[in-house]
Design an enzyme around this catalytic site. Structure first.
Site, PDB file in Angstrom:
ATOM      1  N   GLU A 177     -27.594  15.728  47.974  1.00  0.00           N
ATOM      2  CA  GLU A 177     -26.835  16.973  47.987  1.00  0.00           C
ATOM      3  C   GLU A 177     -26.782  17.683  49.340  1.00  0.00           C
ATOM      4  OE1 GLU A 177     -24.946  18.339  45.603  1.00  0.00           O
ATOM      5  OE2 GLU A 177     -25.314  16.588  44.349  1.00  0.00           O
ATOM      6  N   SER A 229     -54.547  36.245  -9.144  1.00  0.00           N
ATOM      7  CA  SER A 229     -55.891  35.710  -9.400  1.00  0.00           C
ATOM      8  C   SER A 229     -56.618  35.262  -8.138  1.00  0.00           C
ATOM      9  CB  SER A 229     -55.802  34.535 -10.373  1.00  0.00           C
ATOM     10  OG  SER A 229     -55.349  34.967 -11.633  1.00  0.00           O
TER      11      SER A 229
END
Length: 775
Positions: free
Chosen positions: A186, A462
């Site tokens: 690049e 419970s």
């Protein structure tokens, strides 16, 4: 005539012609260009400083401990390796890779620095057998290792009060080939230009003119970074001017390494839906499912090649284009001396290797992360989290977390329409320490919405009963598991004049029953009568000792009329699983700074424990729940070997389904129900218990000891009065009791035999256990 004299004469001659353009230019310079440049300069510095210098807080799971005897299966180990970003390359020589040979795994660990010191990188060989780690050896020396840890998986990134998911990396952590290759492809003059490269621009213009279309770009890496940070993609003179000016300003303020670091983190490399893929670290996970540090050369070449056009070279949509572009980049690697010709040929021969289900870095476990945030908020503010370069090491166990999520999904799918309408939550902890290993806040994994594990308050039904019996058993001179309790009808006048008439789930009554049966079969009436005998205020005080508030001391509390979140309910059961130690549930192990120094360590120092004999009796009773009581399906599901202790829970009208159970290593609590609070159609045993079983079919864990705990003894007890009896007597049961609390004088069977003789019959056997109910 001197040179300066001639120059003055020339200036005097041309000044009348240039003075107007000169003053116009000066006006533009001081009236527009300079102020405009100052505005751009501030914008550039503000944005760039945020990017380059703010290193966020990284959050990690717990390091995976490996030692001989540790419960482990091949599936769980491979899941842990994959989640931590390890790749199976068949060799296990490069850090972050592993290889399998039968039951042996060769793993090249990366090492890490953590609050407990961490580990250095090493190659280890782990051999599995019979559901556990058989041995661990150092490959280099061949010597066995007592224990070692693999580096933990990164699970989230924290930016102050915001939860973002990106992968900001330091330049020192980027592979040199990636940096060199990026510049080779690049911007080969990156180290020498001042933001724009006039030579490159001329070269690209000539190439494009000759080709008749754009074939080459002249942008530097700095210009590309400016486009990513500040500008749109529109091609016009104004954008080009801004791009050039901003590039020059960036180069004037920052050195090349900082510019390159920002580029590596910000370059656009793709899209997933509405979320952009920024940076090579995020792209490596998105396309290859691995950390950037573990990328292969050909994979780096593909990502670098995609910089030119992430959509055009998308390897999932256009694999041929991507392959061609990757190979072209490899040629440029070779051209600039980064790799050899032989390496180029070898890399070109490999497939793209794109994973099919790659995901962007994201907050994978939002429910767990909520608890992490709550536990560190008092020690770290937003500024420290966003800029402190911290690493938070949590207690999360990836296998437990993923298996818990799968357990909920599998259970919901198996329940048909009931499962479709229901939501779910789960909490998994380490039984002996209280470390939170997993939290599921929704039926949909990764759901960022309402966290039911922490924020949903539902009646626990419970699930409260073992705590009621535990309070009774703290008085062993009066109560033991064989003591009779009355399972008889109750009708109590309430403040509004109405009557409260609770019933057992099946509507039946059983008269005087031993405490063990009342708990194993979850009989409501027996529990209420016992609780009233103990005193509801004592039960309330015991629950409040765990930090609970708004506990109403009404008789309905005894059968679960208290609203708790799954995390709060887990805290209650942690007390039992941890042998009477009230341990806080911790999700954070420690925090480490950028230099590897421990900033804060979170740990719990346990004391001697409280009411341990009573806790051990309740634990034993809960093991009978899983053998013959409301959770008996554990035994028939192939998990009987775990000797698990557990308890089901169902709230009124079947609105909430609960199950809490623990093994030697793990405590897991599940909740299922509807968000709209309508009946779910699920008992504890038909909803949450199934999810618990699904979890422990996969999660490696040690069985719970089936023997009564220390300080208990087995004794024959007459369940008619709770006193010591002789074996073989009517109603005699062999049960654990607190050692030394029963008289050594056993009641004989003489008068029972006499009664049977006059009655014309033989000694009747102890009554058969009542059938299990679905509470």
């Amino acid at each position: 005539m001197s040179f300066f004299a001639r120059l003055r004469e020339f200036a005097s001659a041309v000044w009348p012609w240039v003075r107007i353009p000169f003053w116009i230019c000066m006006g533009l310079l001081f009236g527009f260009v300079l102020p405009y440049t100052l505005v751009l300069n501030k914008r550039v510095q503000d944005r760039f400083n945020d990017l380059v210098f703010a290193v966020p807080t990284r959050v990690y799971a717990r390091p995976l401990p490996l030692a001989a005897g540790t419960p482990m299966t091949p599936a769980a180990l491979e899941l842990e390796l994959t989640f931590a970003g390890y790749g199976n390359d068949g060799h296990g020589q490069v850090a972050g890779t592993w290889a399998k040979d039968g039951g042996s795994y060769t793993i090249a660990s990366r090492g890490y620095a953590g609050p407990d010191g961490g580990e250095v990188p090493k190659r280890i060989r782990v051999t599995l057998g019979k559901g556990q780690v058989a041995n661990v050896k150092d490959v280099a020396s061949g010597k066995p290792l007592e224990i070692t840890h693999l580096d933990p998986a990164r699970i989230a990134t924290v930016y102050g009060s915001q939860q973002e998911e990106r992968r900001i990396v330091r330049l020192a952590d980027v592979p040199p080939l990636l940096l060199g290759g990026l510049q080779a492809v690049e911007d080969r003059d990156f180290k020498h230009h001042f933001g724009i490269d006039l030579t490159a621009i001329l070269r690209a213009s000539f190439a494009n003119l000759r080709a008749g279309h754009t074939v080459q770009g002249g942008s530097t890496l700095t210009q590309q970074l400016v486009r990513n940070l500040f500008l749109d993609r529109e091609q016009n003179f104004t954008r080009k001017f801004n791009e050039a000016l901003m590039s020059i300003l960036i180069e004037a303020h920052y050195d090349k390494s900082r510019i390159l670091e920002a580029y590596v983190n910000e370059v656009f490399l793709g899209q997933q839906g509405s979320q952009a893929v920024h940076g090579f670290a995020a792209a490596s996970e998105f396309y290859f499912g691995r950390r950037m540090e573990d990328l292969k050369p050909q994979e780096m070449a593909l990502l670098i090649g995609m910089v030119k056009g992430p959509s055009y070279y998308d390897p999932r949509r256009y694999p041929d284009r991507a392959l061609s572009r990757r190979n072209l980049v490899l040629d440029q690697f070779q051209e600039t001396g980064l790799i050899t010709a032989d390496q180029t040929a070898a890399y070109k021969a490999t497939p793209l290797g794109i994973v099919t289900n790659g995901q962007l870095p994201h907050n994978r476990f939002p429910a767990f992360m909520q608890l992490v945030r709550e536990q560190i908020t008092g020690d770290f503010d937003d500024e420290m989290l966003s800029q402190g370069n911290l690493s938070i090491f949590t207690t999360l166990d990836p296998a437990a977390q993923l298996y818990a999520e799968q357990a909920i999904a599998t259970t919901a799918a198996g329940l048909g329409k009931r499962g479709e309408a229901a939501q779910a939550a789960a909490v998994v902890t380490e039984a002996q320490t209280g470390a939170v290993l997993a939290i599921v806040g929704s039926k949909s994994p990764g759901d960022q919405g309402f966290n039911r594990a922490l924020d949903a308050r539902r009646p626990i039904g419970s699930l409260v009963k073992p705590l009621v019996y535990l309070v009774a058993l703290t008085n062993p001179e009066r109560w033991n598991l064989g003591s009779p309790v009355e399972d008889s009808p109750i009708s109590m006048r309430q403040a509004d004049g109405s009557y409260w008439t609770p019933k057992n789930d099946e509507g039946d009554v059983h008269g005087a029953v031993p405490m063990i049966d009342a708990l194993v079969h979850s009989w409501n009436l027996a529990t209420i009568n016992l609780g009233m005998n103990i005193g509801v205020s004592r039960i309330k005080a015991f629950l409040e000792s765990f930090g609970l508030t708004d506990v109403t001391p009404s008789p309905s509390l005894l059968i679960g009329a208290v609203d708790l979140s799954p995390l709060q309910a887990t805290q209650l059961y942690q007390y039992i699983a941890a042998d009477g130690h009230a341990l806080p549930l911790l999700a954070v192990r420690g925090v480490v700074d950028g230099n590897g120094q421990t900033v804060k360590r979170y740990e719990v120092k346990t004391g001697a424990g409280e009411y341990q004999p009573a806790v051990r009796l309740v634990k034993w009773a809960m093991q009978q729940v899983a053998r013959s009581g409301t959770a008996a399906s554990i035994g028939t599901s192939g998990l009987a070997y775990l000797n698990a202790a557990g308890k089901t829970g169902t709230s009124n009208d079947m609105r909430d389904s609960w199950f809490a159970g623990f093994t030697g290593d793990h405590l897991a609590l599940f909740w299922m129900g509807r968000d709209d609070n309508k009946p779910s159609g699920l008992y504890g045993a038909t909803g949450s218990l199934r999810a618990w079983q699904e979890l422990f079919r996969k999660l490696p864990t040690r069985p719970l000891s089936a023997a009564p705990g220390e300080g208990l003894e087995m004794a024959w007890i007459n369940t008619a009065d709770g006193k010591r009896s002789e074996e073989g007597c009517e109603g005699a049961r062999l049960l654990p009791v607190v050692a030394g609390t029963l008289s050594q004088d056993a009641e004989g069977c003489f008068w029972q035999h006499v009664g049977n003789l006059f009655g014309g019959g033989e000694s009747s056997p102890a009554p058969a256990p009542a059938p299990p109910v679905q509470d």
